[in-house]
Enzyme design. Structure first.
Site, PDB file in Angstrom:
ATOM      1  N   TRP A 142      41.660  49.130  23.773  1.00  0.00           N
ATOM      2  CA  TRP A 142      42.235  47.850  23.284  1.00  0.00           C
ATOM      3  C   TRP A 142      41.592  46.821  23.978  1.00  0.00           C
ATOM      4  CZ3 TRP A 142      44.469  52.298  22.153  1.00  0.00           C
ATOM      5  CH2 TRP A 142      45.662  52.397  21.259  1.00  0.00           C
ATOM      6  N   TYR A 144      41.555  43.202  24.735  1.00  0.00           N
ATOM      7  CA  TYR A 144      42.448  42.075  24.832  1.00  0.00           C
ATOM      8  C   TYR A 144      41.924  40.889  25.755  1.00  0.00           C
ATOM      9  CZ  TYR A 144      45.426  44.118  21.055  1.00  0.00           C
ATOM     10  OH  TYR A 144      45.802  44.813  19.879  1.00  0.00           O
ATOM     11  N   ARG A 146      42.089  37.911  27.983  1.00  0.00           N
ATOM     12  CA  ARG A 146      43.086  37.120  28.256  1.00  0.00           C
ATOM     13  C   ARG A 146      42.891  36.618  29.734  1.00  0.00           C
ATOM     14  NH1 ARG A 146      48.377  40.096  25.659  1.00  0.00           N
ATOM     15  NH2 ARG A 146      47.006  39.900  23.844  1.00  0.00           N
ATOM     16  N   LYS A 175      39.553  48.437  19.954  1.00  0.00           N
ATOM     17  CA  LYS A 175      40.301  48.029  19.049  1.00  0.00           C
ATOM     18  C   LYS A 175      40.564  46.455  19.361  1.00  0.00           C
ATOM     19  CE  LYS A 175      45.462  47.649  18.109  1.00  0.00           C
ATOM     20  NZ  LYS A 175      46.617  48.532  18.104  1.00  0.00           N
ATOM     21  N   GLY A 201      46.530  44.688  14.051  1.00  0.00           N
ATOM     22  CA  GLY A 201      47.475  43.853  12.940  1.00  0.00           C
ATOM     23  C   GLY A 201      47.762  42.514  13.264  1.00  0.00           C
ATOM     24  N   ARG A 229      53.144  46.484  13.572  1.00  0.00           N
ATOM     25  CA  ARG A 229      54.454  45.509  13.127  1.00  0.00           C
ATOM     26  C   ARG A 229      54.008  45.328  11.372  1.00  0.00           C
ATOM     27  NH1 ARG A 229      53.869  41.072  17.442  1.00  0.00           N
ATOM     28  NH2 ARG A 229      51.784  42.042  17.368  1.00  0.00           N
TER      29      ARG A 229
HETATM   30  P1  FBP Z   1      50.363  45.061  16.158  1.00  0.00           P
HETATM   31  O1  FBP Z   1      49.444  45.770  14.897  1.00  0.00           O
HETATM   32  O2  FBP Z   1      51.901  45.507  15.767  1.00  0.00           O
HETATM   33  O3  FBP Z   1      49.884  44.019  16.412  1.00  0.00           O
HETATM   34  O4  FBP Z   1      50.038  46.190  17.211  1.00  0.00           O
HETATM   35  C1  FBP Z   1      48.863  46.113  17.758  1.00  0.00           C
HETATM   36  C2  FBP Z   1      49.108  46.218  19.259  1.00  0.00           C
HETATM   37  O5  FBP Z   1      47.725  46.409  20.006  1.00  0.00           O
HETATM   38  C3  FBP Z   1      50.074  47.544  19.886  1.00  0.00           C
HETATM   39  O6  FBP Z   1      49.106  48.638  19.954  1.00  0.00           O
HETATM   40  C4  FBP Z   1      50.225  46.584  21.212  1.00  0.00           C
HETATM   41  O7  FBP Z   1      51.750  47.120  21.659  1.00  0.00           O
HETATM   42  C5  FBP Z   1      50.549  45.108  20.596  1.00  0.00           C
HETATM   43  O8  FBP Z   1      49.527  44.971  19.683  1.00  0.00           O
HETATM   44  C6  FBP Z   1      50.210  44.182  21.939  1.00  0.00           C
HETATM   45  O9  FBP Z   1      50.184  42.827  21.617  1.00  0.00           O
HETATM   46  P2  FBP Z   1      50.362  41.671  22.526  1.00  0.00           P
HETATM   47  O10 FBP Z   1      49.558  42.211  23.837  1.00  0.00           O
HETATM   48  O11 FBP Z   1      49.040  40.800  21.648  1.00  0.00           O
HETATM   49  O12 FBP Z   1      51.572  41.205  22.476  1.00  0.00           O
END
Ligand code: FBP
Length: 265
Positions: A142, A144, A146, A175, A201, A229
């Site tokens: 994942w 992300y 940040r 992802k 998503g 979600r």
């Molecule tokens: P969603 O499709 O619900 O956004 O889920 C994707 C995801 O990567 C989940 O696996 C994880 O729990 C969540 O988003 C983390 O979101 P964030 O760190 O942005 O709050």
């Protein structure tokens, strides 16, 4: 080292994953009485023929049994709650070995690239890749971005850098958030090289808008989607999953599948 068995979580060269680790990441604010129950989600994944269900180890241990074993399990190895406001850091909570014992066909790990703690996550992630690949298990990162230096996490440059970090660190799949810029996102998938890309998503949007976004993203060189979600907060998660599957796996357009949403679950 074994070649990671990607086929276990792919179908016709595409992947559709259902994410359900939000109970840890966000807590019950995401839930209703219905979707707080992991069995409800596993039924969506089973009937929707998802290529993977993403769970934390605790949920997998208690609920991933019986018929649900048909759905390939992806165990998320790290995680954090939203109760603290420290530097973005998500530590490893479950070992590769335990994930495999629970039935995992792949494992996942969140990297907050750009965080003060990124080197710790890079290190943990690299060890996970080493171990998982000894067992032939694919690893999903994942990615992300940040941290203080990340002003916006969905610019093409930031996403392309994240994709590249995934490749450099040995991820089989990254992802990423989709930024609604198909031309820019082609640069993102290009930078991932042989590492495949699935898109997240995000917050719930109307079913129609969500499917249109996926239709667009599927033309940018991605492997598929890993969404949560937008599916299980929908009033019609079963019909929506069918429509989503047609777009991801059969290359259908939103216009071709929208009639599927008329059928109430
Ligand atoms: P969603 O499709 O619900 O956004 O889920 C994707 C995801 O990567 C989940 O696996 C994880 O729990 C969540 O988003 C983390 O979101 P964030 O760190 O942005 O709050």
């Amino acid at each position: 080292m074994l070649f990671p068995r990607m086929d276990a979580i792919m179908n016709n060269g595409r992947s559709l994953f259902l994410a359900y680790d939000q109970g840890l990441e966000h807590g019950p604010r995401d839930f209703t009485v219905k979707n707080a129950d992991p069995e409800y989600i596993l039924n969506i994944a089973l009937e929707g023929k998802y290529d993977g269900i993403i769970l934390q180890h605790g949920v997998a241990e208690k609920y991933y049994h019986g018929p649900y074993k048909e759905i390939p399990l992806i165990v998320k190895l790290n995680g954090k709650s939203s109760l603290t406001h420290l530097s973005p850091f998500s530590t490893q909570l479950c070992s590769v070995e335990r994930a495999i014992k629970l039935g995992a066909k792949a494992v996942g790990y969140t990297i907050y690239d750009g965080s003060d703690m990124e080197s710790e996550m890079f290190k943990q992630f690299t060890k996970i890749v080493e171990k998982a690949h000894e067992f032939g298990i694919p690893v999903i990162a994942w990615m992300y971005p940040r941290g203080k230096e990340i002003k916006k996490d969905t610019t093409t440059d930031v996403l392309a850098y994240s994709a590249r970090i995934g490749l450099e660190l040995g991820a089989d799949i990254v992802k990423l958030k989709y930024n609604n810029d198909p031309e820019g996102f082609k640069w993102v998938t290009h930078n991932a090289g042989r590492t495949k890309v699935v898109i997240a998503g995000g917050d719930k949007q109307p079913d129609e808008d969500f499917l249109k976004m996926i239709e667009q993203a599927m033309k940018t060189g991605v492997l598929g989607v890993a969404v949560g979600r937008n599916i299980w907060q929908s009033k019609n998660p079963f019909a929506l999953s069918k429509a989503l599957r047609e777009i991801v796996h059969n290359g259908k357009t939103f216009e071709e599948v929208k009639h599927l949403l008329d059928k109430e679950d």
